[in-house]
Design an enzyme around this catalytic site. Structure first.
Site, PDB file in Angstrom:
ATOM      1  N   ARG A  43      -0.210   1.218  -1.644  1.00  0.00           N
ATOM      2  CA  ARG A  43       1.104   1.318  -0.997  1.00  0.00           C
ATOM      3  C   ARG A  43       1.594   2.751  -1.138  1.00  0.00           C
ATOM      4  O   ARG A  43       1.589   3.306  -2.236  1.00  0.00           O
ATOM      5  CB  ARG A  43       2.088   0.346  -1.635  1.00  0.00           C
ATOM      6  CG  ARG A  43       3.426   0.229  -0.904  1.00  0.00           C
ATOM      7  CD  ARG A  43       4.294  -0.851  -1.540  1.00  0.00           C
ATOM      8  NE  ARG A  43       5.585  -0.972  -0.873  1.00  0.00           N
ATOM      9  CZ  ARG A  43       5.801  -1.734   0.192  1.00  0.00           C
ATOM     10  NH1 ARG A  43       4.811  -2.428   0.716  1.00  0.00           N
ATOM     11  NH2 ARG A  43       7.003  -1.801   0.737  1.00  0.00           N
ATOM     12  N   GLY A  45       4.527   5.854   0.673  1.00  0.00           N
ATOM     13  CA  GLY A  45       5.858   5.927   1.237  1.00  0.00           C
ATOM     14  C   GLY A  45       5.892   5.564   2.706  1.00  0.00           C
ATOM     15  O   GLY A  45       6.960   5.280   3.258  1.00  0.00           O
ATOM     16  N   MET A  46       4.739   5.566   3.365  1.00  0.00           N
ATOM     17  CA  MET A  46       4.684   5.323   4.801  1.00  0.00           C
ATOM     18  C   MET A  46       4.130   3.959   5.182  1.00  0.00           C
ATOM     19  O   MET A  46       4.495   3.400   6.208  1.00  0.00           O
ATOM     20  CB  MET A  46       3.826   6.404   5.477  1.00  0.00           C
ATOM     21  CG  MET A  46       4.470   7.771   5.502  1.00  0.00           C
ATOM     22  SD  MET A  46       3.381   8.977   6.263  1.00  0.00           S
ATOM     23  CE  MET A  46       3.082   8.212   7.847  1.00  0.00           C
ATOM     24  N   ALA A  47       3.217   3.433   4.361  1.00  0.00           N
ATOM     25  CA  ALA A  47       2.519   2.221   4.791  1.00  0.00           C
ATOM     26  C   ALA A  47       1.913   1.492   3.602  1.00  0.00           C
ATOM     27  O   ALA A  47       1.861   2.007   2.491  1.00  0.00           O
ATOM     28  CB  ALA A  47       1.427   2.577   5.798  1.00  0.00           C
ATOM     29  N   LYS A  64      -4.090  -1.201   7.609  1.00  0.00           N
ATOM     30  CA  LYS A  64      -2.932  -0.387   7.237  1.00  0.00           C
ATOM     31  C   LYS A  64      -1.743  -0.774   8.103  1.00  0.00           C
ATOM     32  O   LYS A  64      -1.816  -0.753   9.334  1.00  0.00           O
ATOM     33  CB  LYS A  64      -3.231   1.096   7.407  1.00  0.00           C
ATOM     34  CG  LYS A  64      -2.064   1.971   6.977  1.00  0.00           C
ATOM     35  CD  LYS A  64      -2.419   3.434   7.046  1.00  0.00           C
ATOM     36  CE  LYS A  64      -1.270   4.292   6.563  1.00  0.00           C
ATOM     37  NZ  LYS A  64      -1.563   5.716   6.627  1.00  0.00           N
ATOM     38  N   ASP A 157      -4.807  18.559   5.923  1.00  0.00           N
ATOM     39  CA  ASP A 157      -4.220  18.083   4.670  1.00  0.00           C
ATOM     40  C   ASP A 157      -5.335  17.640   3.729  1.00  0.00           C
ATOM     41  O   ASP A 157      -5.272  16.584   3.110  1.00  0.00           O
ATOM     42  CB  ASP A 157      -3.244  16.933   4.916  1.00  0.00           C
ATOM     43  CG  ASP A 157      -2.379  16.626   3.679  1.00  0.00           C
ATOM     44  OD1 ASP A 157      -2.266  17.505   2.800  1.00  0.00           O
ATOM     45  OD2 ASP A 157      -1.825  15.518   3.604  1.00  0.00           O
TER      46      ASP A 157
END
Length: 342
Positions: A43, A45-47, A64, A157
């Site tokens: 888990r 912050g986005m998904a 996801k 990234d």
């Protein structure tokens, strides 16, 4: 499959304005299309990422599911959609494959299930990796990078949290949420904090707000190689801005100072891949890998990095002058108004 950090993407059949079924919380046995969820495995912050089974063939997959607030944010939603598009287009053993996307009214992506763990966890368990193992892992990542770059994709990234590794040291690149497609729109500085990359691994050109290309990924990989061999990142700092600024003004501690077992040739390869100016780096990941495989043919250079690394420059003087100038602006304006009023 160990906790992946996050994975994201872009072309999708559901428009942003379409009603979306919220799937922030799924339980074991819940069904999405023809997939049955089993357990939550990660888990962010986005998904959330769930292990699941494709009921058509019994295949294990990872699903996801974005959090509802991400679906409402156009920038973050675009990131999610981008990974779907990129993941479905790329097909390489070193790149996480996206197998399927959600149905109308449901936003999620289905990925291949990979047994392994994040490279970050390997770093946590082993402060330094043996030199040959670090070279092998880096060469494998170079192979995956060379493939995505030749297919018009820049990761942007690259970091240990976005690389999975199995028991045989096979790797998978994951999380293409801020990846760039050749010809896609340029990112603006206003979105920098969300999509520019991670401070410890971001390239100097990205720090300056530039788009970056495949050589930016090469820089990030060189930082990881430095970390594998020394147990430290080249530019540690107390905050993200200090870390990013340091790489624009100073040189890292030479790798051999931290690990004398590193050969001078291997140190030279790290320096070439971490050159501050993109045009001075390896132009392709394949060139980077070739030198790692042929260290006996690497010609070493006279480098300022090895002479001047103890001299630390800071931007404090410029910052002080800037703030003094800002403070004097009201004074000048007030003086000007007095002059005009006379």
């Amino acid at each position: 499959m160990d906790s992946p950090s996050s994975l994201d993407a872009r072309d999708y059949s559901v428009p942003l304005s379409a009603p979306v079924l919220s799937m922030a919380i799924l339980r074991s046995g819940d069904q999405l299309g023809h997939y049955r969820t089993e357990e939550l495995v990660a888990r962010s912050g986005m998904a959330s990422i769930y292990r699941a089974t494709d009921m058509r063939n019994g295949r294990k997959v990872a699903i996801k599911v974005p959090h509802p607030d991400m679906e409402a944010d156009p920038v973050l939603f675009d990131r999610f959609m981008r990974e779907i598009e990129i993941g479905q287009r790329l097909d390489h053993p070193g790149v996480m494959k996206v197998l399927d996307k959600g149905e109308p009214g449901q936003v999620y992506m289905v990925m291949e299930w990979v047994e392994g763990r994040l490279l970050r966890k390997l770093f946590a368990e082993n402060r330094k990796l043996p030199i040959e193992r670090a070279r092998t892992i880096t060469i494998a990542i170079c192979d995956a990078l060379d493939y995505i770059h030749r297919h018009g994709v820049v990761h942007r990234d690259l970091k240990p949290e976005n690389i999975m590794i199995d028991a045989e040291d096979h790797i998978k690149l994951i999380d293409f949420g801020i990846a760039g497609n050749a010809g896609s729109r340029r990112l603006t500085f206003g979105k920098f904090s969300q999509i520019a990359g991670t401070p410890d691994y971001i390239s100097p050109e990205q720090v300056k707000g530039k788009r970056g290309d495949g050589r930016s990924d090469i820089y990030s990989l060189a930082v990881m190689l430095y970390e594998m061999l020394t147990g430290e990142t080249p530019f540690p700092g107390t905050n993200p801005f200090a870390i990013m600024n340091d790489r624009l003004m100073n040189h890292p501690v030479p790798p051999r100072e931290l690990n004398p077992a590193i050969s001078t040739a291997l140190q030279e390869v790290i320096y070439r891949a971490m050159e501050r100016e993109p045009q001075d780096r390896y132009s392709t990941a394949n060139e980077f890998a070739w030198d790692l495989e042929h260290l006996d043919e690497v010609k070493e250079s006279e480098r300022a990095e090895m002479r001047d690394w103890k001299r630390r420059r800071t931007p404090w003087l410029k910052q002080i002058l800037f703030y003094i100038g800002m403070a004097l602006i009201p004074v000048f304006i007030f003086g000007f108004l007095l002059f005009v009023a006379k």
